[in-house]
Design a protein around this motif. Structure first.
Motif, mmCIF file in Angstrom:
data_model
loop_
_atom_site.group_PDB
_atom_site.id
_atom_site.type_symbol
_atom_site.label_atom_id
_atom_site.label_comp_id
_atom_site.label_asym_id
_atom_site.label_seq_id
_atom_site.Cartn_x
_atom_site.Cartn_y
_atom_site.Cartn_z
ATOM 1 N N PRO A 260 45.469 -12.744 25.410
ATOM 2 C CA PRO A 260 46.093 -12.961 26.724
ATOM 3 C C PRO A 260 46.440 -11.632 27.385
ATOM 4 N N ILE A 261 46.203 -11.577 28.675
ATOM 5 C CA ILE A 261 46.375 -10.339 29.430
ATOM 6 C C ILE A 261 47.858 -9.937 29.514
ATOM 7 N N ALA A 262 48.730 -10.887 29.218
ATOM 8 C CA ALA A 262 50.172 -10.611 29.355
ATOM 9 C C ALA A 262 50.607 -9.439 28.495
ATOM 10 N N TRP A 263 49.950 -9.308 27.332
ATOM 11 C CA TRP A 263 50.411 -8.290 26.386
ATOM 12 C C TRP A 263 50.055 -6.882 26.820
ATOM 13 N N SER A 264 49.163 -6.740 27.749
ATOM 14 C CA SER A 264 48.822 -5.376 28.192
ATOM 15 C C SER A 264 49.234 -5.116 29.634
ATOM 16 N N ARG A 265 50.111 -5.971 30.178
ATOM 17 C CA ARG A 265 50.570 -5.741 31.550
ATOM 18 C C ARG A 265 51.534 -4.557 31.616
ATOM 19 N N HIS B 123 39.915 -11.579 34.578
ATOM 20 C CA HIS B 123 40.010 -12.689 33.629
ATOM 21 C C HIS B 123 41.409 -12.702 33.010
ATOM 22 N N GLY B 124 41.958 -13.882 32.917
ATOM 23 C CA GLY B 124 43.290 -14.005 32.338
ATOM 24 C C GLY B 124 44.381 -14.021 33.374
ATOM 25 N N GLU B 125 44.106 -13.584 34.590
ATOM 26 C CA GLU B 125 45.110 -13.640 35.641
ATOM 27 C C GLU B 125 45.089 -15.026 36.282
ATOM 28 N N ILE B 126 46.180 -15.351 36.931
ATOM 29 C CA ILE B 126 46.293 -16.689 37.527
ATOM 30 C C ILE B 126 46.645 -16.555 39.001
ATOM 31 N N ASP B 127 46.274 -17.566 39.756
ATOM 32 C CA ASP B 127 46.701 -17.623 41.151
ATOM 33 C C ASP B 127 48.071 -18.287 41.186
ATOM 34 N N GLN B 128 49.039 -17.547 41.693
ATOM 35 C CA GLN B 128 50.397 -18.099 41.774
ATOM 36 C C GLN B 128 51.045 -17.586 43.051
ATOM 37 N N PRO B 129 51.641 -18.462 43.837
ATOM 38 C CA PRO B 129 52.265 -18.017 45.086
ATOM 39 C C PRO B 129 53.621 -17.368 44.822
ATOM 40 N N PRO B 130 54.149 -16.649 45.807
ATOM 41 C CA PRO B 130 55.516 -16.131 45.668
ATOM 42 C C PRO B 130 56.505 -17.282 45.545
ATOM 43 N N MET B 131 57.484 -17.075 44.685
ATOM 44 C CA MET B 131 58.448 -18.158 44.457
ATOM 45 C C MET B 131 59.868 -17.618 44.327
ATOM 46 N N HIS C 183 43.584 -14.630 15.097
ATOM 47 C CA HIS C 183 43.462 -15.493 16.278
ATOM 48 C C HIS C 183 44.772 -16.149 16.684
ATOM 49 N N SER C 184 45.793 -16.031 15.858
ATOM 50 C CA SER C 184 47.041 -16.720 16.228
ATOM 51 C C SER C 184 47.669 -16.037 17.429
ATOM 52 N N TRP D 137 34.005 -14.737 15.743
ATOM 53 C CA TRP D 137 34.904 -13.719 15.215
ATOM 54 C C TRP D 137 35.885 -13.221 16.267
ATOM 55 N N GLU D 138 35.393 -13.085 17.474
ATOM 56 C CA GLU D 138 36.219 -12.513 18.541
ATOM 57 C C GLU D 138 36.888 -13.613 19.360
ATOM 58 N N ASP D 139 38.056 -13.321 19.931
ATOM 59 C CA ASP D 139 38.669 -14.209 20.906
ATOM 60 C C ASP D 139 39.338 -13.356 21.975
ATOM 61 N N ASP D 140 39.682 -13.996 23.079
ATOM 62 C CA ASP D 140 40.303 -13.263 24.179
ATOM 63 C C ASP D 140 41.799 -13.160 23.950
#
Lengths: 205, 519
Positions: free
Chosen positions: B20-25, B94-102, A30-31, B15-18
């Motif tokens: 972050p989507i960043a790792w599979s982008r 899920h895991g994505e965020i709303d972010q404007p162009p910057m 989980h880390s 047991w399970e957790d989400d």
């Protein structure tokens, strides 16, 4: 195997005070550092030897190995951890062959990490770090003959691993070419702590 | 016993957790981008800038977090800052965020300072920066960044005052008049003091087909001034603009234009909103200039050099008086270089499109003196000229003779003699050392970096452990050879004269402290 069994039977005494167990483990990772590498659990096996110290109190020694793989940023990741621990286990008979158990262990682990991109370099590193674990569970054990007990044990617990600092090392083929010295950037600290479940078969003699 | 069972069930239930989507982008790495003593990379998956600082003997690696999905990046003219446009993200999964162009400003000299983010409203994919780093304009390329979105306004600009913090009024979003065309480029002037106005200002010149738009970036909400360039014939496409800040003027060369256009900015208190107006003059090049160059003579008089193949001439124009002097040349000149660049005494002319095997040299000293004979001197070469590149800080020009860039020549402007250089492969990447003492080149299929000492043309090479992708020279003279690895791998050579025992390979800098990151 027959020789081993014969030895066990030959050395068995009326009170079974030595235990061997073999089982499998599944550790939820989980880390954030482990999540970076994989979305899978660390799955492996462990072998434990225990000796009865006091009534229902055992000292234990165990060796385990677990591994997982995944993908990260279009790279294949692989993590393998070997651990060697010593500890104590208490047993509380509930009814008949059913007993509750509680255990605590501490030891060291070696963590191997591989980041592989088929078209480019493979980064690998390993590091040693202390770890400790504790678990609650139950066991079902029955006496085969006056000197031997066999049983099944199931545990749920937690493994706390000290984060291990890893670097992005490459290992070019050793073809005799003189290569430039290398400097590696740090990959950061990998923490493989997490809840785990273990199931094992045991024999006492 | 009941407590024990409840505890066991709780353990099993979580047991399970989400992850972050960043790792599979999907991941794109922009760079390497050379800075002062650093080299920068932008990682579109990790949303961060990685800066490898080569100031000390041991490289320092720093990272700075920016927004989602980097589109484009540009270093400031002084290489102190890195500017990045991020596309932003719409939260669909899920895991994505709303972010404007910057628009992000990364202070690469102080990488621990958090980058400054300006909301620019649209996912622009081009950046223009003023020479003094005070103003930036983000705008769209003709193709745009991608097919995402519903509407796209190609004439929209985000004008950012980099001296002010982000606010509701900074940046200023503005749509310029287009007359049917879209911007093909934006050039920002150095600070120019318009006679009659108190402050020095940066003006934006927007280049689009048949139009030149002038915008006062100090007053971005004021109406822009559009200058029609077409004369009803072939479309006139502005291609090149050079500034003369001392006289508050700009010189514009356009394809299919008859002359070089001088845009002289003057104070005007009668027009209402703008306190300036452009005064236009066609400098008498005639025949459609194909390249221009501007220089000041020792008396600070400004001259414009223009090549006009249609009339078979190169023209030296006095920018103040518009008087000009023509020098005949039969070749279709389309490249003008000045030597030395700061106070030029000679001009070099080449016919790149025609691939002619000769160059021409013109003495600029006393060029306007009618008693001085202005005459081009021919430099004959064995091979056609495909490109000419000035060597920084030196009176040398590198001449490229073939498309594969395997046959090069070095022209010494002092003696006007050339020396051939033969490469073993295509010169895919090259750079010059900061002092112009060495040419540094690499070929992607050869595991070597080549050096040519430009003082005596002595070639040496440096064996690499891996194939190079790009070679850069930092301002402190170190050579950075990028090997194109997505985890980061570079050979760092302390100087062009260093041996292998002085160099080393740095690996994994694009995954630096990856496991410590919280995406």
């Amino acid at each position: 195997m027959k020789i081993l069994l014969s030895l066990l039977l030959a050395t068995s005494v009326a009170h079974a005070d030595t235990e061997l167990s073999l089982g499998s483990t599944d550790r939820a990772l989980h880390s954030s550092s482990a999540n970076a590498l994989t979305d899978s659990s660390l799955i492996g096996g462990q072998a434990t030897v225990a000796h009865l110290l006091l009534p229902n109190v055992w000292v234990t020694g165990s060796a385990s190995i677990g591994g997982t793989s995944g993908t990260m940023l279009q790279m294949t990741t692989s993590v393998v951890q070997e651990a060697f621990q010593a500890g104590v286990r208490g047993r509380y008979p509930i009814a008949g062959p059913l007993s509750a158990i509680a255990r605590a262990d501490a030891g060291v682990s070696n963590t191997d990490l591989t980041l592989d991109n088929a078209s480019y370099q493979t980064l690998t590193d390993h590091g040693w770090a202390p770890l400790a674990s504790g678990a609650l569970g139950f066991e079902l054990a029955g006496r085969l003959n006056p000197g031997i007990e066999m049983g099944f044990r199931f545990e749920l617990g937690y493994v706390a691993c000290a984060p291990v600092e890893l670097s992005a090392k490459t290992h070019p083929a050793d073809d005799g070419t003189i290569r430039l010295p290398m400097s590696q950037a740090s990959l950061g600290s990998l923490d493989l702590s997490g809840k785990y479940a273990a199931a094992s078969w045991l024999v006492r003699f | 016993m009941t407590k024990f069972l409840v505890f066991a069930l709780l353990l099993a239930g979580c047991w399970e957790d989400d992850r972050p989507i960043a790792w599979s982008r999907d991941r794109t790495v922009i760079g390497p981008i050379p800075l002062k003593s650093q080299v920068a990379y932008i990682d579109s998956a990790l949303d961060r800038v990685t800066i490898v600082d080569l100031a000390d003997s041991k490289p320092a690696i720093a990272t700075a977090s920016i927004g989602r999905r980097a589109v484009t990046a540009l270093a400031s003219p002084d290489r102190h800052f890195l500017f990045v446009v991020t596309r932003g993200e719409e939260a669909i999964h899920h895991g994505e965020i709303d972010q404007p162009p910057m628009f992000w400003v990364v202070d690469t000299q102080n990488p621990k300072t958090p980058p400054t983010a300006y909301q620019i409203g649209s996912p622009f994919d081009r950046i223009a920066i003023s020479p003094d780093n005070h103003v930036a304009i983000a705008y769209f390329s003709a193709a745009g960044p991608d097919a995402a979105g519903f509407f796209r306004n190609p004439n929209e600009l985000a004008i950012i005052d980099l001296t002010q913090q982000p606010s509701d009024t900074n940046p200023t979003l503005k749509t310029i008049r287009s007359f049917g065309s879209i911007p093909e480029g934006i050039e920002l002037s150095p600070p120019m003091t318009v006679p009659g106005l108190l402050d020095a200002r940066t003006f934006a010149f927007v280049l689009s087909q048949n139009n030149l738009t002038v915008l006062d970036t100090a007053h971005p909400t004021n109406p822009e001034i559009s200058i029609r360039l077409d004369l009803g014939g072939e479309p006139v496409v502005p291609k090149e603009i050079v500034f003369a800040p001392n006289s508050a003027s700009a010189y514009v060369r356009s394809d299919n234009a008859r002359d070089v256009l001088q845009v002289l900015l003057q104070a005007d208190s009668t027009s209402g909103t703008n306190d300036y107006r452009p005064q236009l003059a066609e400098l008498g090049a005639g025949g459609g200039p194909t390249d221009i160059a501007v220089y000041d003579d020792p008396t600070s008089r400004r001259y414009v050099l223009a090549s006009t193949p249609n009339t078979g001439e190169v023209v030296v124009i006095d920018a103040d008086t518009a008087q000009f002097r023509s020098v005949g040349v039969a070749d279709p000149i389309d490249r003008i270089l000045l030597f030395p660049t700061d106070h030029p005494h000679k001009a070099l002319f080449a016919s790149i499109s025609a691939k002619l095997p000769r160059l021409w040299v013109l003495d600029l000293d006393n060029i306007q003196d009618p008693l001085t004979q202005a005459k081009l001197r021919e430099v004959d070469l064995d091979q056609p000229v495909r490109d000419v590149v000035p060597v920084p800080g030196r009176a040398l020009a590198m001449v490229v003779h073939d498309d594969a860039r395997t046959v090069l020549g070095l022209l010494d402007m002092a003696t006007e003699s050339t020396s051939p250089l033969l490469g073993v492969g295509k010169l895919d990447s090259y750079d010059f050392s900061p002092s112009g003492s060495y040419l540094i080149g690499a070929t992607q299929g050869v595991d070597r970096v080549g050096f040519v000492a430009l003082d005596n043309l002595h070639p040496t090479d440096f064996r690499l452990d891996d194939l190079p992708q790009r070679v850069l020279s930092t301002e402190n003279g170190k050579i950075f050879v990028d090997h194109g690895d997505p985890t980061g791998k570079a050979t760092i050579i302390p100087s062009p004269t260093a041996t292998r025992s002085d160099a080393f390979v740095l690996t994994g800098f694009l995954t630096d402290h990856l496991l410590d990151a919280e995406p």
